[in-house]
Design a protein around this motif. Sequence first.
Motif, PDB file in Angstrom:
ATOM      1  N   VAL A  20       0.845  -1.191   0.000  1.00 12.71           N
ATOM      2  CA  VAL A  20       0.000   0.000   0.000  1.00 12.71           C
ATOM      3  C   VAL A  20       0.880   1.240   0.000  1.00 12.71           C
ATOM      4  O   VAL A  20       1.678   1.442   0.921  1.00 12.71           O
ATOM      5  CB  VAL A  20      -0.933   0.017   1.221  1.00 12.71           C
ATOM      6  CG1 VAL A  20      -1.828   1.250   1.181  1.00 12.71           C
ATOM      7  CG2 VAL A  20      -1.779  -1.250   1.271  1.00 12.71           C
ATOM      8  N   GLY A  21       0.760   2.063  -1.035  1.00 15.80           N
ATOM      9  CA  GLY A  21       1.560   3.278  -1.136  1.00 15.80           C
ATOM     10  C   GLY A  21       0.966   4.411  -0.330  1.00 15.80           C
ATOM     11  O   GLY A  21      -0.230   4.419  -0.016  1.00 15.80           O
ATOM     12  N   PRO A  22       1.769   5.418   0.013  1.00 12.66           N
ATOM     13  CA  PRO A  22       1.274   6.542   0.836  1.00 12.66           C
ATOM     14  C   PRO A  22       0.236   7.399   0.126  1.00 12.66           C
ATOM     15  O   PRO A  22      -0.546   8.083   0.780  1.00 12.66           O
ATOM     16  CB  PRO A  22       2.549   7.348   1.130  1.00 12.66           C
ATOM     17  CG  PRO A  22       3.494   6.982   0.031  1.00 12.66           C
ATOM     18  CD  PRO A  22       3.193   5.562  -0.307  1.00 12.66           C
ATOM     19  N   ASP A  23       0.195   7.361  -1.223  1.00 11.03           N
ATOM     20  CA  ASP A  23      -0.752   8.188  -1.971  1.00 11.03           C
ATOM     21  C   ASP A  23      -2.034   7.444  -2.321  1.00 11.03           C
ATOM     22  O   ASP A  23      -2.895   7.990  -3.020  1.00 11.03           O
ATOM     23  CB  ASP A  23      -0.088   8.696  -3.261  1.00 11.03           C
ATOM     24  CG  ASP A  23       1.099   9.604  -2.967  1.00 11.03           C
ATOM     25  OD1 ASP A  23       1.043  10.335  -1.967  1.00 11.03           O
ATOM     26  OD2 ASP A  23       2.087   9.564  -3.731  1.00 11.03           O
ATOM     27  N   GLU A  24      -2.166   6.207  -1.856  1.00 11.06           N
ATOM     28  CA  GLU A  24      -3.381   5.433  -2.119  1.00 11.06           C
ATOM     29  C   GLU A  24      -4.549   6.054  -1.352  1.00 11.06           C
ATOM     30  O   GLU A  24      -4.469   6.311  -0.148  1.00 11.06           O
ATOM     31  CB  GLU A  24      -3.185   3.988  -1.686  1.00 11.06           C
ATOM     32  CG  GLU A  24      -4.344   3.073  -2.020  1.00 11.06           C
ATOM     33  CD  GLU A  24      -4.491   2.858  -3.515  1.00 11.06           C
ATOM     34  OE1 GLU A  24      -5.628   2.901  -4.007  1.00 11.06           O
ATOM     35  OE2 GLU A  24      -3.446   2.663  -4.182  1.00 11.06           O
ATOM     36  N   THR A  25      -5.663   6.311  -2.052  1.00 13.35           N
ATOM     37  CA  THR A  25      -6.838   6.930  -1.424  1.00 13.35           C
ATOM     38  C   THR A  25      -7.734   5.851  -0.828  1.00 13.35           C
ATOM     39  O   THR A  25      -8.048   4.857  -1.482  1.00 13.35           O
ATOM     40  CB  THR A  25      -7.627   7.756  -2.444  1.00 13.35           C
ATOM     41  OG1 THR A  25      -6.782   8.785  -2.966  1.00 13.35           O
ATOM     42  CG2 THR A  25      -8.846   8.403  -1.786  1.00 13.35           C
ATOM     43  N   ILE A  26      -8.148   6.062   0.421  1.00 13.34           N
ATOM     44  CA  ILE A  26      -9.023   5.126   1.120  1.00 13.34           C
ATOM     45  C   ILE A  26     -10.473   5.416   0.737  1.00 13.34           C
ATOM     46  O   ILE A  26     -10.900   6.570   0.743  1.00 13.34           O
ATOM     47  CB  ILE A  26      -8.832   5.243   2.644  1.00 13.34           C
ATOM     48  CG1 ILE A  26      -7.377   4.913   3.013  1.00 13.34           C
ATOM     49  CG2 ILE A  26      -9.793   4.342   3.391  1.00 13.34           C
ATOM     50  CD1 ILE A  26      -7.040   5.210   4.451  1.00 13.34           C
ATOM     51  N   ALA A  27     -11.221   4.370   0.402  1.00 13.13           N
ATOM     52  CA  ALA A  27     -12.611   4.530  -0.021  1.00 13.13           C
ATOM     53  C   ALA A  27     -13.546   3.825   0.946  1.00 13.13           C
ATOM     54  O   ALA A  27     -13.155   2.870   1.641  1.00 13.13           O
ATOM     55  CB  ALA A  27     -12.797   3.964  -1.432  1.00 13.13           C
ATOM     56  N   VAL A  28     -14.793   4.283   1.002  1.00  7.24           N
ATOM     57  CA  VAL A  28     -15.810   3.613   1.812  1.00  7.24           C
ATOM     58  C   VAL A  28     -15.996   2.193   1.269  1.00  7.24           C
ATOM     59  O   VAL A  28     -16.106   1.981   0.061  1.00  7.24           O
ATOM     60  CB  VAL A  28     -17.136   4.385   1.765  1.00  7.24           C
ATOM     61  CG1 VAL A  28     -18.243   3.601   2.475  1.00  7.24           C
ATOM     62  CG2 VAL A  28     -16.980   5.760   2.400  1.00  7.24           C
ATOM     63  N   GLY A  29     -16.044   1.219   2.157  1.00 10.51           N
ATOM     64  CA  GLY A  29     -16.167  -0.177   1.765  1.00 10.51           C
ATOM     65  C   GLY A  29     -14.854  -0.914   1.700  1.00 10.51           C
ATOM     66  O   GLY A  29     -14.841  -2.150   1.599  1.00 10.51           O
ATOM     67  N   ASP A  30     -13.737  -0.192   1.766  1.00  6.69           N
ATOM     68  CA  ASP A  30     -12.423  -0.857   1.782  1.00  6.69           C
ATOM     69  C   ASP A  30     -12.267  -1.670   3.054  1.00  6.69           C
ATOM     70  O   ASP A  30     -12.770  -1.297   4.123  1.00  6.69           O
ATOM     71  CB  ASP A  30     -11.300   0.180   1.718  1.00  6.69           C
ATOM     72  CG  ASP A  30     -11.090   0.740   0.316  1.00  6.69           C
ATOM     73  OD1 ASP A  30     -11.750   0.256  -0.610  1.00  6.69           O
ATOM     74  OD2 ASP A  30     -10.258   1.658   0.170  1.00  6.69           O
ATOM     75  N   ARG A  31     -11.554  -2.785   2.909  1.00  9.42           N
ATOM     76  CA  ARG A  31     -11.167  -3.591   4.080  1.00  9.42           C
ATOM     77  C   ARG A  31      -9.662  -3.436   4.253  1.00  9.42           C
ATOM     78  O   ARG A  31      -8.884  -3.850   3.388  1.00  9.42           O
ATOM     79  CB  ARG A  31     -11.563  -5.054   3.888  1.00  9.42           C
ATOM     80  CG  ARG A  31     -13.071  -5.252   3.823  1.00  9.42           C
ATOM     81  CD  ARG A  31     -13.434  -6.675   3.434  1.00  9.42           C
ATOM     82  NE  ARG A  31     -14.877  -6.820   3.277  1.00  9.42           N
ATOM     83  CZ  ARG A  31     -15.674  -7.311   4.217  1.00  9.42           C
ATOM     84  NH1 ARG A  31     -15.164  -7.733   5.360  1.00  9.42           N
ATOM     85  NH2 ARG A  31     -16.971  -7.402   4.008  1.00  9.42           N
ATOM     86  N   LEU A  32      -9.269  -2.845   5.369  1.00  5.40           N
ATOM     87  CA  LEU A  32      -7.875  -2.545   5.640  1.00  5.40           C
ATOM     88  C   LEU A  32      -7.324  -3.587   6.598  1.00  5.40           C
ATOM     89  O   LEU A  32      -7.867  -3.779   7.695  1.00  5.40           O
ATOM     90  CB  LEU A  32      -7.730  -1.155   6.257  1.00  5.40           C
ATOM     91  CG  LEU A  32      -8.485   0.001   5.573  1.00  5.40           C
ATOM     92  CD1 LEU A  32      -8.239   1.302   6.314  1.00  5.40           C
ATOM     93  CD2 LEU A  32      -8.087   0.116   4.119  1.00  5.40           C
TER      94      LEU A  32
END
Length: 589
Positions: free
Chosen positions: A260-272
């Motif tokens: 996971v890169g630092p510029d990756e945008t987190i979206a609703v529904g993502d599982r982290l």
Amino acid sequence: MDWQGWFTLGVLGVVMVGMVREIAGPDLIMMAGLFSLAAVGILTPGETFSGFANPAMATIGALFVVSAGLRETGAIEAVVRRVFGTARTELVGLVRMCPPLAAMSAFLNNAPIVAMMTPVVISWAHRNRLSPSHFLIPLSYATILGSLTTLIGTSVNLTVAGLMLDAEMPPMGFFELLPAGLPVCVAGLAFLILVAPRWIPARRDPGEEVGEHRREYTATMLVAPGCPHAHKTVQDAGLRQLPGLFLVEIERAGHMITPVGPDETIAVGDRLTFAGVVATIVDLQRTPGLVPVVEADDRVEPRPDHPLMEAVISRSSPLVGQSIRDSNFRTVYDAAVIAVHRNGERVGGKIGEIVLRPGDTLLLQAAQGFHRAHRNSPDFYLISEIPDTASGRRDRAWVALAILLGMIGVVLLGWLPISVASFVAAGSLVATRCINGPTARRSVDFSILVVIAAGLGIAVAMEKTGAARAVASILVGTAGELGPMATLAVVYFVTVGLAELLHHNAAAAIMFPIGVAAAAQANLDPRVFVMAIALGANCAFASPVTYQTHLIVYGPGGYRFTDFVRVGLPLDIVCGIVALAVLPRAFPF
């Protein structure tokens, strides 16, 4: 002064020495002093227990419940998480932290504010590669400075207000301290922001020194609607390079994003999927909208009174060799597995698919009765509860805030005295289920109340035996010839000195009759001396052992005693100079 006065002064001296040397808790030492005076007949039974009947005592106890209700609902946490915003430097962080918290502490007990803000400050400092020690002492001091401005800002103010009523003086107004307290607060905050960080070494919590050896868990979190991390990059969300936490992968619509890169945008529904130590996993679990996932289509909603627990699987457990999903763990044990630790290794895969082994440590969200029901079970070697991790009634945060504003409003309008309004507010929080009864009872710090009550009783003895008048004569004799300002300065700084040695409330209670007697002997209005005592008893910053908020940050900041002295003594002087400059203007002699 007869033998009773000398005996009272002797008891006071022994109490001071005992508290400085920390031979026992402040409550035990103050009680020992109080009952020594009662044992020799200086105080009658009624006078001995008069401090416990003081309205200030009950008010302080009720305000503990009010603050706990705000904490349990997440009302304070929701506000303070917005304090730092996008701050990334030490100066900006202090500017954004100190004034808002000072304003908040004018209406709330400062100890719960500091207790809740401490992990938030540490987390923010870690994310920005700054030393938490540069922020935790200012955090403690800023809440004290803010409490100088209102009647309910601190228990010291309430103690002085109660003594004023006992002395048949006009009651203290809600904002009566504001004209003198606000300039002191502003000067103190400027010192904390511009000067203090240069004098505080970069300390580390001892727990950080062995951070790489602590238990590391693997946990999966679902980004639900309303999560503050949604639509932010990993970097902006503060999930990059956080000590003790690593974002392993993101699952989005069935696709895996790793690394996971630092510029990756987190979206609703993502599982982290995270790997981290228990403290960071707990912090993630507290984030609104970040929901633990235990199986592919199953998530764990935070529930009130369901704390986090750790359980170690035994060799004879029926769970051994089964995946978490196949074992029906949630149904059998009425608990959800949030994360798993295995002998220092990261356990790959989804939580529900992890096959359990003997010695695995499970991080669980379970009901309060889980520990009692399974502590002797052969399924687990050990079960322990992680303190202060119950989620509380987060959906009632606005109710709690409305009750707080209502309490402040009725006091300001003069409809109810603070002693009654605080109990109405506490009862309303319980009635609306913002806080339950057991938690409300646990929130009351009875040791603080005992210190205050015993200090009030010793103050009665100081007045009754003439010890207060004798001390006042010495003060007036040494400073009276130099004028009222010299007398006021002596009273103020003697109060500060006592507050550095004793508990702040005890110092206020002891100095009150001395200040009133000094004013009477100098033919001055006692009110300015009383306000000087209120400010002086609060503005004692050099000792970490005499104020609750200092003790809260002492360990997490990795501080030494000298760190508080290095910053606190100059702050004592700054506050004293400003207080003595404004007090005669706000309260003429």
